[in-house]
Write an enzyme that holds these catalytic residues in place. Structure first.
Site, PDB file in Angstrom:
ATOM      1  N   LYS A 192       0.857  -1.192   0.000  1.00 50.56           N
ATOM      2  CA  LYS A 192       0.000   0.000   0.000  1.00 50.56           C
ATOM      3  C   LYS A 192       0.887   1.235   0.000  1.00 50.56           C
ATOM      4  O   LYS A 192       1.469   1.620   1.000  1.00 50.56           O
ATOM      5  CB  LYS A 192      -0.925   0.052   1.212  1.00 50.56           C
ATOM      6  CG  LYS A 192      -2.017   1.093   0.948  1.00 50.56           C
ATOM      7  CD  LYS A 192      -2.629   1.702   2.181  1.00 50.56           C
ATOM      8  CE  LYS A 192      -1.865   2.828   2.792  1.00 50.56           C
ATOM      9  NZ  LYS A 192      -1.752   4.057   1.959  1.00 50.56           N
ATOM     10  N   GLY A 244       6.771   4.912   8.338  1.00 50.83           N
ATOM     11  CA  GLY A 244       5.941   6.114   8.427  1.00 50.83           C
ATOM     12  C   GLY A 244       6.077   6.744   9.801  1.00 50.83           C
ATOM     13  O   GLY A 244       7.095   6.584  10.480  1.00 50.83           O
ATOM     14  N   SER A 245       5.028   7.420  10.216  1.00 53.29           N
ATOM     15  CA  SER A 245       5.095   8.180  11.467  1.00 53.29           C
ATOM     16  C   SER A 245       4.862   7.290  12.689  1.00 53.29           C
ATOM     17  O   SER A 245       4.226   6.231  12.600  1.00 53.29           O
ATOM     18  CB  SER A 245       4.014   9.270  11.436  1.00 53.29           C
ATOM     19  OG  SER A 245       2.746   8.662  11.315  1.00 53.29           O
ATOM     20  N   GLY A 249       2.299   4.166  13.403  1.00 53.76           N
ATOM     21  CA  GLY A 249       2.941   2.924  13.852  1.00 53.76           C
ATOM     22  C   GLY A 249       2.275   2.370  15.105  1.00 53.76           C
ATOM     23  O   GLY A 249       2.049   1.166  15.236  1.00 53.76           O
ATOM     24  N   GLU A 267       9.415   1.089  10.898  1.00 54.88           N
ATOM     25  CA  GLU A 267      10.512   2.049  10.655  1.00 54.88           C
ATOM     26  C   GLU A 267       9.879   3.429  10.785  1.00 54.88           C
ATOM     27  O   GLU A 267       9.084   3.820   9.931  1.00 54.88           O
ATOM     28  CB  GLU A 267      11.088   1.875   9.244  1.00 54.88           C
ATOM     29  CG  GLU A 267      11.767   0.553   8.981  1.00 54.88           C
ATOM     30  CD  GLU A 267      13.100   0.409   9.674  1.00 54.88           C
ATOM     31  OE1 GLU A 267      13.617   1.408  10.205  1.00 54.88           O
ATOM     32  OE2 GLU A 267      13.612  -0.718   9.694  1.00 54.88           O
ATOM     33  N   CYS A 302      13.839  10.536   6.937  1.00 51.12           N
ATOM     34  CA  CYS A 302      13.710  10.081   8.324  1.00 51.12           C
ATOM     35  C   CYS A 302      15.021  10.219   9.082  1.00 51.12           C
ATOM     36  O   CYS A 302      15.026  10.496  10.272  1.00 51.12           O
ATOM     37  CB  CYS A 302      13.212   8.647   8.354  1.00 51.12           C
ATOM     38  SG  CYS A 302      14.179   7.571   7.302  1.00 51.12           S
TER      39      CYS A 302
HETATM   40  P1  NAD Z   1       2.289   8.421   7.791  1.00 49.42           P
HETATM   41  O1  NAD Z   1       2.499   7.617   9.005  1.00 49.42           O
HETATM   42  O2  NAD Z   1       1.305   9.524   7.835  1.00 49.42           O
HETATM   43  O3  NAD Z   1       1.836   7.501   6.565  1.00 49.42           O
HETATM   44  C1  NAD Z   1       2.594   6.388   6.176  1.00 49.42           C
HETATM   45  C2  NAD Z   1       1.680   5.380   5.501  1.00 49.42           C
HETATM   46  O4  NAD Z   1       0.727   4.914   6.452  1.00 49.42           O
HETATM   47  C3  NAD Z   1       0.887   5.927   4.324  1.00 49.42           C
HETATM   48  O5  NAD Z   1       0.833   4.927   3.319  1.00 49.42           O
HETATM   49  C4  NAD Z   1      -0.494   6.164   4.929  1.00 49.42           C
HETATM   50  O6  NAD Z   1      -1.554   6.071   3.989  1.00 49.42           O
HETATM   51  C5  NAD Z   1      -0.583   5.007   5.900  1.00 49.42           C
HETATM   52  N1  NAD Z   1      -1.522   5.227   7.004  1.00 49.42           N
HETATM   53  C6  NAD Z   1      -2.004   6.397   7.492  1.00 49.42           C
HETATM   54  N2  NAD Z   1      -2.843   6.165   8.537  1.00 49.42           N
HETATM   55  C7  NAD Z   1      -2.889   4.814   8.707  1.00 49.42           C
HETATM   56  C8  NAD Z   1      -3.550   3.945   9.634  1.00 49.42           C
HETATM   57  N3  NAD Z   1      -4.347   4.431  10.588  1.00 49.42           N
HETATM   58  N4  NAD Z   1      -3.336   2.618   9.526  1.00 49.42           N
HETATM   59  C9  NAD Z   1      -2.522   2.108   8.587  1.00 49.42           C
HETATM   60  N5  NAD Z   1      -1.874   2.866   7.672  1.00 49.42           N
HETATM   61  C10 NAD Z   1      -2.056   4.218   7.740  1.00 49.42           C
HETATM   62  O7  NAD Z   1       3.744   8.953   7.384  1.00 49.42           O
HETATM   63  P2  NAD Z   1       4.141   9.847   6.158  1.00 49.42           P
HETATM   64  O8  NAD Z   1       3.658  11.235   6.424  1.00 49.42           O
HETATM   65  O9  NAD Z   1       3.749   9.187   4.879  1.00 49.42           O
HETATM   66  O10 NAD Z   1       5.745   9.797   6.241  1.00 49.42           O
HETATM   67  C11 NAD Z   1       6.460  10.596   7.117  1.00 49.42           C
HETATM   68  C12 NAD Z   1       6.926   9.806   8.314  1.00 49.42           C
HETATM   69  O11 NAD Z   1       7.600   8.622   7.897  1.00 49.42           O
HETATM   70  C13 NAD Z   1       7.951  10.564   9.124  1.00 49.42           C
HETATM   71  O12 NAD Z   1       7.682  10.434  10.501  1.00 49.42           O
HETATM   72  C14 NAD Z   1       9.265   9.886   8.775  1.00 49.42           C
HETATM   73  O13 NAD Z   1      10.272  10.016   9.719  1.00 49.42           O
HETATM   74  C15 NAD Z   1       8.837   8.479   8.565  1.00 49.42           C
HETATM   75  N6  NAD Z   1       9.805   7.743   7.723  1.00 49.42           N
HETATM   76  C16 NAD Z   1      10.621   6.823   8.333  1.00 49.42           C
HETATM   77  C17 NAD Z   1      11.576   6.124   7.589  1.00 49.42           C
HETATM   78  C18 NAD Z   1      12.490   5.090   8.234  1.00 49.42           C
HETATM   79  O14 NAD Z   1      13.108   4.312   7.525  1.00 49.42           O
HETATM   80  N7  NAD Z   1      12.585   5.057   9.548  1.00 49.42           N
HETATM   81  C19 NAD Z   1      11.677   6.370   6.225  1.00 49.42           C
HETATM   82  C20 NAD Z   1      10.836   7.297   5.639  1.00 49.42           C
HETATM   83  C21 NAD Z   1       9.899   7.986   6.415  1.00 49.42           C
END
Ligand code: NAD
Length: 496
Positions: A192, A244-245, A249, A267, A302
């Site tokens: 996704k 993601g965030s 997570g 991550e 990140c």
């Molecule tokens: P996000 O958490 O908003 O979204 C990430 C993904 O999760 C998207 O595909 C989104 O549609 C999905 N999502 C949103 N709500 C959800 C839910 N309730 N249940 C399941 N999936 C859901 O993050 P973002 O804004 O896309 O990315 C930014 C964040 O990602 C930052 O915090 C950044 O540090 C982190 N990030 C971490 C790494 C790493 O390797 N550690 C790499 C890249 C980004």
């Protein structure tokens, strides 16, 4: 005569580009069953790129059933490892053949410079896929020492159906970090992508089919957080790998616990410290690396070095070098190969970063930037921004995910390590010094998954695991260790 790939060339290419906007389930492109779509806009100028299929319960269920059927049918999991390798390498070769198209899609979808997507994003995703393809027929099990009346083996088996939920900052690369090891290990995958950047994932699905990856083994379900939530609650998904965030997570972990206790790998975010000691061997190089560490990809990284800790005795000289280096990161048109940075991902992210900048103007001292830039109308462009502050300010503690650097002065090595570790995050850190003893103390003392010494962001090589301590996540992407996330270990004990 080779064609000059200037901004005019990329603009012309982008007008002819065909965009795949349907989901990919059970080996075929399909729309949502109720015909629902969501708009994807280019951050470059705000223009609509596509109306993409919005996957909900019926599509998620179909993708899970296809993935489960493919897994149980054994047409992938039971192949000889070298056959899986060959298919994954064919897929990587097709991506290479379409690298320019994929780079253009990624730039249009994310607003990052075409120079980055052609040189970094797409080649790195292909390299990741090739690396795990090459690994798959070289990993062996174990025959542990045991009572001679027994023969015991420890073998790796695929977990089954793996869902990968990824963010928008490196759409194809973050996806590859999940699907490459998961597929290499014999699993079926449901990817996704972020609703902000789904296009490259959709395009490579067709290439997977062309490469001979069997039906149902690789599926892509575009959608938003609700689509992700449905995946996290699904009882027939065995493992969920998320980048993601931290907030999302946490929700995913809760949903996994409330459903079938699927394995969850996270991550998450970071607030990485970049420490410069007075005996740093090359201040100019360190300043250039410090600017690149936080301003590349418009700070939407990140592992961005968003906290710069400088020893007080060199702070003035170092900041002068830093301001000079930072000016190179003024945004330009993402379709111009000369641009070093481009647009932020969307207006929401732009407003979020602007909010932090306004906060910084109240709680810290602005050294550079702090304003938007008019680059392409309809885009979201920001100046590289630097604040002098102390460790207690919000801009120095919270993940901004934008081109904003907090500079903090310190006196002694132990103070720097303590400041670096005073964060809920622990993704990466860097340390600049000529003193081997200090380097050793710092590399042991810093609570982070990656520590760079006298460099930043170097050697993002597949041989090295990548991931975080503390609230930056669990498990590791990349390297042979990534296979652990997508494998079950089985002990078989035979009485002889
Ligand atoms: P996000 O958490 O908003 O979204 C990430 C993904 O999760 C998207 O595909 C989104 O549609 C999905 N999502 C949103 N709500 C959800 C839910 N309730 N249940 C399941 N999936 C859901 O993050 P973002 O804004 O896309 O990315 C930014 C964040 O990602 C930052 O915090 C950044 O540090 C982190 N990030 C971490 C790494 C790493 O390797 N550690 C790499 C890249 C980004």
């Amino acid at each position: 005569m080779p064609q000059l790939k200037d901004a005019a060339y990329w603009r012309a290419q982008s007008t002819d580009l065909l965009v795949e906007a349907r989901a990919f389930i059970a080996g075929a492109y399909v729309g949502a069953s109720d015909g629902e779509t969501f708009a994807v806009h280019s951050p470059i100028d705000g223009r609509e790129l596509a109306q993409v299929a919005l996957c909900r319960g019926p599509e998620v269920d179909r993708a899970v059933a296809a993935a489960r059927g493919a897994f149980q049918g054994g047409g992938w999991a039971e192949l000889m490892p070298r056959q899986r390798k060959a298919a994954l390498l064919r897929w990587a070769a097709l991506m290479r053949a379409h690298a320019e198209e994929l780079a253009l899609l990624e730039t249009l979808d994310t607003g990052k410079p075409i120079g980055d997507t052609t040189a970094v994003d797409i080649p790195s995703a292909i390299y990741c896929l090739e690396w795990f393809a090459e690994l798959v027929d070289k990993v062996a099990g174990e025959v542990p020492a045991c009572d001679p009346q027994f023969l015991g083996t420890v073998t790796r088996e695929p977990v089954g159906v793996v869902a990968a939920i990824v963010p928008w900052n490196y759409p194809l690369l973050m996806a590859a970090w999940k699907f490459a090891p998961a597929l290499a290990a014999g699993n079926s995958v449901i990817l996704k992508p972020s609703e902000k950047s789904p296009l490259s994932a959709l395009r490579i699905a067709g290439l997977a089919r062309e490469a001979g990856i069997p039906e149902g083994v690789f599926n892509v379900v575009p959608g938003d957080g609700e689509t992700g939530r449905l995946l996290s609650l699904h009882p027939h998904i065995d493992c969920l790998a998320f980048t993601g965030s931290g907030a999302v997570g946490r929700q995913i972990s809760r949903n996994a616990a409330d459903s079938n206790l699927k394995r969850v790998w996270l991550e998450l975010g970071g607030k990485s410290a970049n420490i410069v000691m007075a005996d740093c061997p090359d201040l100019r190089r360190a300043a250039q690396a410090a600017a690149a560490a936080v301003f590349s990809n418009m700070g939407q990284v990140c592992s961005a070095g968003s906290r710069l800790l400088v020893q007080r005795s060199i702070a003035e000289a170092f900041i002068a070098e830093l301001l000079e280096a930072a000016r190179a990161y003024l945004p330009g048109d993402p379709l111009d190969p000369a641009s070093v940075t481009g647009s932020l991902i969307d207006d929401a992210q732009y407003q979020r970063v602007r909010h932090y900048i306004e906060l910084g103007k109240r709680e810290a001292r602005l050294l550079l930037g702090g304003e938007g830039c008019a680059v392409v109308p309809g885009g979201h462009y920001l100046q590289p921004t630097i604040f002098a502050t102390d460790a207690s300010s919000r801009i120095a503690r919270e993940e901004v995910f934008g081109p904003v650097l907090s500079v903090i002065e310190f006196d002694e090595l132990d103070d720097a390590i303590a400041l670096a570790n005073a964060s809920e995050y622990g993704l990466a850190a860097a340390f600049w010094s000529a003193d081997l003893g200090a380097i050793r103390r710092a590399s042991r003392g810093l609570r982070a998954g990656t520590v760079w010494v006298n460099c930043y962001d170097e050697l993002l090589d597949m041989n090295f695991p990548f991931g975080g301590f503390k609230e930056s996540g669990n498990g590791r992407d990349n390297s042979v260790h990534a296979l652990d996330k997508y494998s079950e270990l089985k002990s078989t004990i035979i009485r002889c």
